[in-house]
Design an enzyme around this catalytic site. Structure first.
Site, PDB file in Angstrom:
ATOM      1  N   ASP A  87       0.863  -1.181   0.000  1.00 18.43           N
ATOM      2  CA  ASP A  87       0.000   0.000   0.000  1.00 18.43           C
ATOM      3  C   ASP A  87       0.899   1.229   0.000  1.00 18.43           C
ATOM      4  OD1 ASP A  87      -1.917   1.954   0.359  1.00 18.43           O
ATOM      5  OD2 ASP A  87      -2.939   0.947   2.003  1.00 18.43           O
ATOM      6  N   ASP A  98      -3.012   7.188  -3.752  1.00 21.23           N
ATOM      7  CA  ASP A  98      -2.982   6.153  -2.709  1.00 21.23           C
ATOM      8  C   ASP A  98      -3.451   4.865  -3.388  1.00 21.23           C
ATOM      9  OD1 ASP A  98      -3.315   4.634  -0.393  1.00 21.23           O
ATOM     10  OD2 ASP A  98      -4.955   5.852   0.416  1.00 21.23           O
ATOM     11  N   HIS A 160     -11.867   6.573   1.097  1.00 18.23           N
ATOM     12  CA  HIS A 160     -11.932   7.945   1.606  1.00 18.23           C
ATOM     13  C   HIS A 160     -11.768   8.931   0.468  1.00 18.23           C
ATOM     14  CE1 HIS A 160      -7.506   7.639   1.200  1.00 18.23           C
ATOM     15  NE2 HIS A 160      -7.702   6.393   1.593  1.00 18.23           N
ATOM     16  N   GLU A 276      -6.580  -1.318  -3.938  1.00 15.72           N
ATOM     17  CA  GLU A 276      -6.966   0.097  -3.804  1.00 15.72           C
ATOM     18  C   GLU A 276      -6.536   0.900  -5.021  1.00 15.72           C
ATOM     19  OE1 GLU A 276      -5.052   2.182  -0.547  1.00 15.72           O
ATOM     20  OE2 GLU A 276      -6.554   3.787  -0.604  1.00 15.72           O
TER      21      GLU A 276
END
Ligand code: MN
Ligand code: MN
Length: 296
Positions: A87, A98, A160, A276
Site C-alpha cells: 500500500d 494512494d 476515503h 486500492e
C-alpha cells in the site's frame, strides 16, 4: 461543491508514480526478501521520480490488515505463502495518489480467492463511480463481489475522499452497505479500498506499526526535534526515516508530541487481501488515476 483540482495533471502524474511504485513493491516481494528493503526501495523510487511518499510504504502481512511499516532494525524475511499488502502513497506538491494490491509471496496460489475477491470488489466499486451516485451503491457492489467468493469485507476499514495534502478528507467509502448517505460529486478524488478476509471481517488494534505523525509543534529548544518537525510537518512518517542516531533518539523521546499508529489486525486472525485505487469522479465515470500507464 467540490471542484476539480486546478492542477489535475499533477494528480494524474502522482497516480502514475504511485502505480509504478506499487508494482515495484509487488515484484520485490519474493521469498527471503526483507520488508525493510522493499519499503526503502518503494520510497526511494517515489523520490527518484520527483515525488514524495504521502505516507510510509505499508507492507502488512497475512492477518495484519494495514498500518505496518518495517521498523529501523527489522530483519524479518518474507516466506513463500505470505500474503503481502503493498500500500503506497505518492504526492506531488500535495496532489496525493494512494494505491494498493496484494501479492502471494512465491506464487503459491493458496490464497488466490482472497486476492481476487479484493480486486473484484475494487473493480465493481470503480465501475459504479459517476457524479451523483450514492456512495452506498459503491459499498454494496464492493461487499457483494467479496461475498460472492464466500469471503467477508472488512467493515471497519474504508476508502476515503482525498484533497490536497489531506489523505483522509471528509468522506468515507465503506466496504459494506448501510453506513453512509453521501453522494459523489464531479471533480472529487476518492480512494476505493476493499479488504477481503476469511475471518470475521472486523479489525482490532495491534502493536505499534512504526508509523507516527506530529500532532503538535514540539515545544522546547531541541534543534534535532525541531528539524524533524520541519521535515515531516503533520504528515505520517516512518520511524525508519530518522537519518542519524540523534534523530532516532529524539523521536523515541518525543512520544508526547506524536500520534502513533497501531497495526490493524483482523480480529479473528483471518487472512486479509486489499486492493486500492485513487479515482477521479469524471463527467460520466471514474478515471483511475493510479492505473499503471499503458506500455509499462
Ligand atoms: Mn492505501
Ligand atoms: Mn487509502
Amino acid at each position: 461543491m467540490t471542484p476539480y483540482p486546478p492542477d489535475l495533471d499533477r494528480w494524474r502524474e502522482a497516480g502514475r508514480i504511485a502505480a509504478r511504485a506499487r508494482e515495484l513493491g509487488l515484484r520485490l516481494a519474493v521469498p527471503g526478501a526483507r520488508r525493510r528493503d522493499i519499503a526503502e526501495a518503494i520510497e526511494a523510487f517515489i523520490r527518484d521520480q520527483g515525488a514524495a511518499p504521502a505516507f510510509p510504504a505499508n507492507l502488512s502481512r497475512n492477518h495484519e490488515a494495514a498500518h505496518f511499516t518495517p521498523p529501523p532494525d527489522d530483519t524479518g524475511e518474507l516466506a513463500a505463502g505470505d500474503l503481502l499488502k503493498v500500500d503506497v502513497g505518492a504526492h506531488l506538491d500535495g496532489a496525493i495518489a494512494d494505491t494498493a494490491d496484494t501479492v502471494e509471496v512465491g506464487g503459491s496460489h493458496r490464497h488466490e480467492n482472497l486476492v481476487r475477491a479484493a480486486r473484484e470488489g475494487l473493480r465493481e466499486g470503480i465501475a459504479r463511480v459517476r457524479p451523483g451516485i450514492r456512495v452506498d451503491e459503491i459499498s454494496r457492489a464492493v461487499a457483494e463481489a467479496i461475498r460472492a467468493r464466500g469471503l467477508r469485507p472488512i467493515q471497519d476499514l474504508t476508502g476515503h475522499s482525498i484533497e490536497r495534502y489531506l489523505l483522509h478528507a471528509g468522506k468515507s467509502i465503506p466496504n459494506v452497505p448501510g453506513m453512509t448517505d453521501a453522494t459523489l460529486e464531479e471533480g472529487e478524488v476518492i480512494a476505493i479500498e476493499p479488504f477481503a478476509t476469511n475471518g470475521v471481517g472486523r479489525i482490532a488494534n495491534g502493536p505499534f506499526g512504526h508509523i507516527a505523525r506530529f500532532r503538535s509543534v514540539p515545544s522546547g529548544t531541541d534543534p534535532v526535534l525541531s528539524g524533524l518537525y520541519a521535515r515531516f510537518r503533520t504528515l505520517p512518517f516512518a520511524m525508519r526515516w530518522a537519518r542519524t542516531p540523534e534523530e532516532a533518539e529524539a523521536l523515541r523521546g518525543a512520544r508526547r508530541y506524536l500520534q502513533t499508529y497501531p497495526v490493524f489486525l483482523e480480529r479473528s486472525g483471518g487472512l486479509v487481501a486489499q486492493a486500492e485505487h485513487t479515482v477521479l469522479v469524471g463527467p460520466a465515470r471514474g478515471e483511475v488515476l493510479s492505473a499503471l500507464p499503458s506500455g509499462d
